[in-house]
Write an enzyme that holds these catalytic residues in place. Sequence first.
Site, short mmCIF file in Angstrom:
data_model
loop_
_atom_site.label_atom_id
_atom_site.label_comp_id
_atom_site.label_asym_id
_atom_site.label_seq_id
_atom_site.Cartn_x
_atom_site.Cartn_y
_atom_site.Cartn_z
N SER A 103 -32.72 39.75 -29.75
CA SER A 103 -31.62 39.09 -29.07
C SER A 103 -30.79 40.12 -28.31
CB SER A 103 -30.74 38.37 -30.10
OG SER A 103 -29.62 37.80 -29.47
N GLY A 104 -30.57 39.86 -27.03
CA GLY A 104 -29.84 40.80 -26.20
C GLY A 104 -30.71 41.77 -25.45
N THR A 108 -34.20 36.16 -21.60
CA THR A 108 -33.84 35.03 -20.73
C THR A 108 -33.77 35.45 -19.28
OG1 THR A 108 -32.58 34.05 -22.55
CG2 THR A 108 -32.11 33.25 -20.33
N ASN A 153 -25.42 39.68 -28.52
CA ASN A 153 -25.67 39.21 -27.15
C ASN A 153 -24.67 38.11 -26.83
OD1 ASN A 153 -26.70 38.52 -24.70
ND2 ASN A 153 -28.64 37.71 -25.45
N SER A 156 -27.09 34.58 -25.97
CA SER A 156 -28.32 34.66 -26.76
C SER A 156 -28.98 33.29 -26.85
CB SER A 156 -28.00 35.17 -28.18
OG SER A 156 -29.15 35.14 -28.98
N SER A 157 -30.29 33.24 -26.58
CA SER A 157 -31.06 31.99 -26.74
C SER A 157 -31.27 31.76 -28.22
CB SER A 157 -32.40 32.09 -26.02
OG SER A 157 -32.22 32.28 -24.64
N GLY A 383 -37.80 37.75 -30.71
CA GLY A 383 -38.58 38.90 -31.11
C GLY A 383 -38.55 39.08 -32.62
N GLU A 385 -37.44 40.15 -36.13
CA GLU A 385 -36.08 40.35 -36.62
C GLU A 385 -36.09 40.92 -38.04
OE1 GLU A 385 -33.56 36.98 -34.16
OE2 GLU A 385 -33.61 36.92 -36.35
#
Length: 1041
Positions: A103-104, A108, A153, A156-157, A383, A385
């Site tokens: 994330s970040g 996206t 982020n 973040s999605s 991704g 984690e």
Amino acid sequence: MTLLEGSVGVEDLVLLEPLDQESLLKNLQLRFEKKEIYTYIGNVLVSVNPYQQLPIYGPEFIAKYQDYTFYELKPHIYALANVAYQSLKYRDQDQCILITGESGAGKTEASKLVMSYVAAVCGKGEQVNSVKEQLLQSNPVLEAFGNAKTIRNNNSSRFGKYMDIEFDFKGSPLGGVITNYLLEKSRVVKQLKGERNFHIFYQLLAGADAQLLKALKLQQDTGGYVYLNQEVSTVDGMDDASNFKAVQSAMTVIGFSEEEIRWVLEVTAMVLKLGNVKLSDQFQANGTSASGVCDGRGVQEIGEMVGLNSEELERALCSRTMETAKEKVVTALNVIQAQYARDALAKNIYSRLFNWIVNRINESIKVGTGERKKVMGVLDIYGFEILEDNSFEQFVINYCNEKLQQVFIEITLKEEQEEYTREGIPWKKVDYFDNGIICNLIEHNQRGILAMLDEECLRPGEVSDSTFLAKLNQLFSKHSHYESKVTQNAQRQYDHTMGLSCFRICHYAGKVTYNVNSFIDKNNDLLFRDLSQAMWKVQHPLLRSLFPEGDPKQASLKRPTTAGAQFKSSVAILMKNLYSKNPNYIRCIKPNEQQQRGQFSSELVATQARYLGLLENVRVRRAGYAFRQGYGPFLQRYRLLSRSTWPRWNGGDREGVEKVFEALSTSSEEVAFGKTKVFIRSPKTLFYLEEQRRLRIQQLATLIQKIYRGWRCRTHYQMMRKSQILISSWFRGNMQKKRYGKMKASVLLLQACVRGWKARKDYRKYFRSGAAFTLADFIYKSMAQKFLLELKKNLPPTKILDKSWPAAPYKCFNTANQELKQLFYQWKCKKFRDQLSPKQVAILREKLCASELFKDKKAAYPQSVPIPFHGDYIGLQGNPKLQKLKSREEGPVLVAEAVRKVNRGNGKMSSRILLLTKGHVILADAKKSEAQTVIGLDSVAGVSVTSFKDGLFCLHLSEISSVGSKGDSLLVSEHVIELLAKMYRAVLDTTQRQLPITVTEQFSMKFKESSVTVKVIQRGDGNGKLSCKKKGSRCLEVTVP
């Protein structure tokens, strides 16, 4: 050393030497610091988030990468997108772009760049542009409902997204299909410190107008909602209000109706209001604990908005119905259970709303079933984690990444093997870590962790997270990739980081410890049937459609599918989809935790590189031969290394490449020759080729410089020689020209002197006799010429009122100067008159007449000069009665105004209307508009006026007049100057005589049998009105101001 001169570090990590994690990190950091954020691993793209806008995007770069192949330019996301699109368009191969990372890390943004590139390079047309716009506008809608601010982020999605973009045979987009995975719905009811809920809640409160907020029963302050984190309500660089407008606009472009947009916002508002429903402890009659709603206002507002009885919603929140095949049992829920039910309802409503939005977008962008199409998939998913506390969400996320890694290795090795076979190169088995054992540990249908979790959730009796962990410990006690406190104790290992409620899996990217707390609840993802049935009863069309299981006709006692089973099924479908397409990989990396530009944390990047398996990717790519290239491009680049192929080679490309390697004495083990490509085993050999090429280029450059310098010196010498010859010839010619010029000037001077001497000798006697007159005449003419020329330059302006004139420079020209001044003024006047219209000429003639009659004679004259003569002061055109007083033959009325007539008997004044025509003076009654006195202009003997500012005048009539027996008329006019000037001109035109106008303060008026003397006296103060007073029978005294 790189294949592109001037590049930073190694652009393709396959060529990295030495191949270890330290050199990989150093290469990424070196390129990141030089703002080179993209690096290749073969056809895999590694992207490091710069946290700033770089000038490497836009139409210019899209056009640039569209015209080149993959390795011809610097690594770029456009290059990978171009390869995928060109393969789809020209090779008819379905493509898939897999974007992974933390994330970040910029997943996206990477997916947006891929879609924008494809949209820019595909076909044009109204329908195509509409489809492209719908595909692009789906991003802001999904971001609003599926993205949130996290610690890592700001955007973040919180869901996985796979989009299939479908194209026709020309490569123009037809539509697409979006699949979403595992929305983080727990964020709806709870967020960590420093994080926000989903963007749409804040956008709605900040961007909705007062009317919409009132309709949704919301207030703008985010502090009034329990489900919104009170610590963080805004995000730097993010305008929630404008984003809300953009989301509404995007939904309209996609095809949402206004009614559907309103439904979506109402359901979103309902989720917010559910969080404000407060529940409290209550007790039933038998003493068992129960729960109830503290303040019924919130439930009532929800009921009014969605069309549901508030009592029914409260009953569904605070009780649960257990139904079997034979009976129903209603059980009251305590506060904790009721709060769980409320939060579960909020999470389910939002999750189902998100799924509905995705399906609604799919309806708008879907393609007809009859059309033949090509597909490009874009996968934007979480991704790998590893958090401090890893739960069920991290478990399924890491399971998905294990499957993606398995796909990558298998497809990569398959591509390598196919290429070796195609080129006729022997394939050797490659040793690599096969993570199939880990995938099997998680997904095995009977003995996998997910299967054990489902079995525990469905098992009757006492079920808990602890029993689930105990079953795992029993089943996987000897598994090499599974650890827990129990298995460590059995092996007499001590690890203080392993908790009693935890288990650990050795993933391909590293070991991850999972806490089993809430595994059962999150996998069950239960929503009480009472809540589903209550949602089915609402009158809101969208909310009702989200809970089809609430329909009593479709009621089923079958337990719903668990979250783990659903995700496993979705991953299986995704893997099948990916195997059917040609994959392209984008690995996104986050350089620092603070989201700051220019900062590179080696430790953080090393962790992500391990999660993403970058080293493993490089090793797989370097299996066998690290570098391969077509014979033609290879020979074009390296042919200068052999005297046989440089400077010209007329043979085949393969023979030329073989000559190059013969010249370099390269070992046969390092090089293999395929059918169309040359294969190089070690990067060292390629770097050796590059170094030899660099040295050879230096030698050739030195040779070129030597030849060029010699040519330049010879050319310079020849130019100097030609120039010297040319300069010498010009110099000699110029010297002769100057000498000839001096001789000619001397001869001419001698001739002039001789001719002058002869002339003076012949005419000396005649010249002396008339010299004085000749000189005087010449001087006078020169002075006159100079005077006239100076006068020509300094003529005054042509304005008629400007009478300035330059003085004469000499007294002898004074008379001539005055004459010229008079002529110039007359010329100006004539020029001015020529520009006037006939009407303006007539007006000026009247003004001139007035000037000749009254200038310096009557005090009222100066005031009348600037005022134009109007003639009609009573509106004659609007009074038909007055128009009949004159005959048609007399023409227009010259003056029509209201005057006052002085009674000669008593001095009183009465109003009259005076009409002056070309033949008569008519006095009419002001009220009746009837003529009382008509005086012919030929009967007017004269006029007497005073020298004061008054309007008093007397009309003297001749004795032969037909009306003369009545006597003269004494009148007072406001426009006496205009009246008398026009009367004078009328008399002159009619009788060809001049009307005598006498300016005096005392005159005599004639009557029937006698006369009266009128004496005019001016009042000293200059104020008051004109007044008449009879002084005896023979005198009338008039006092004027």
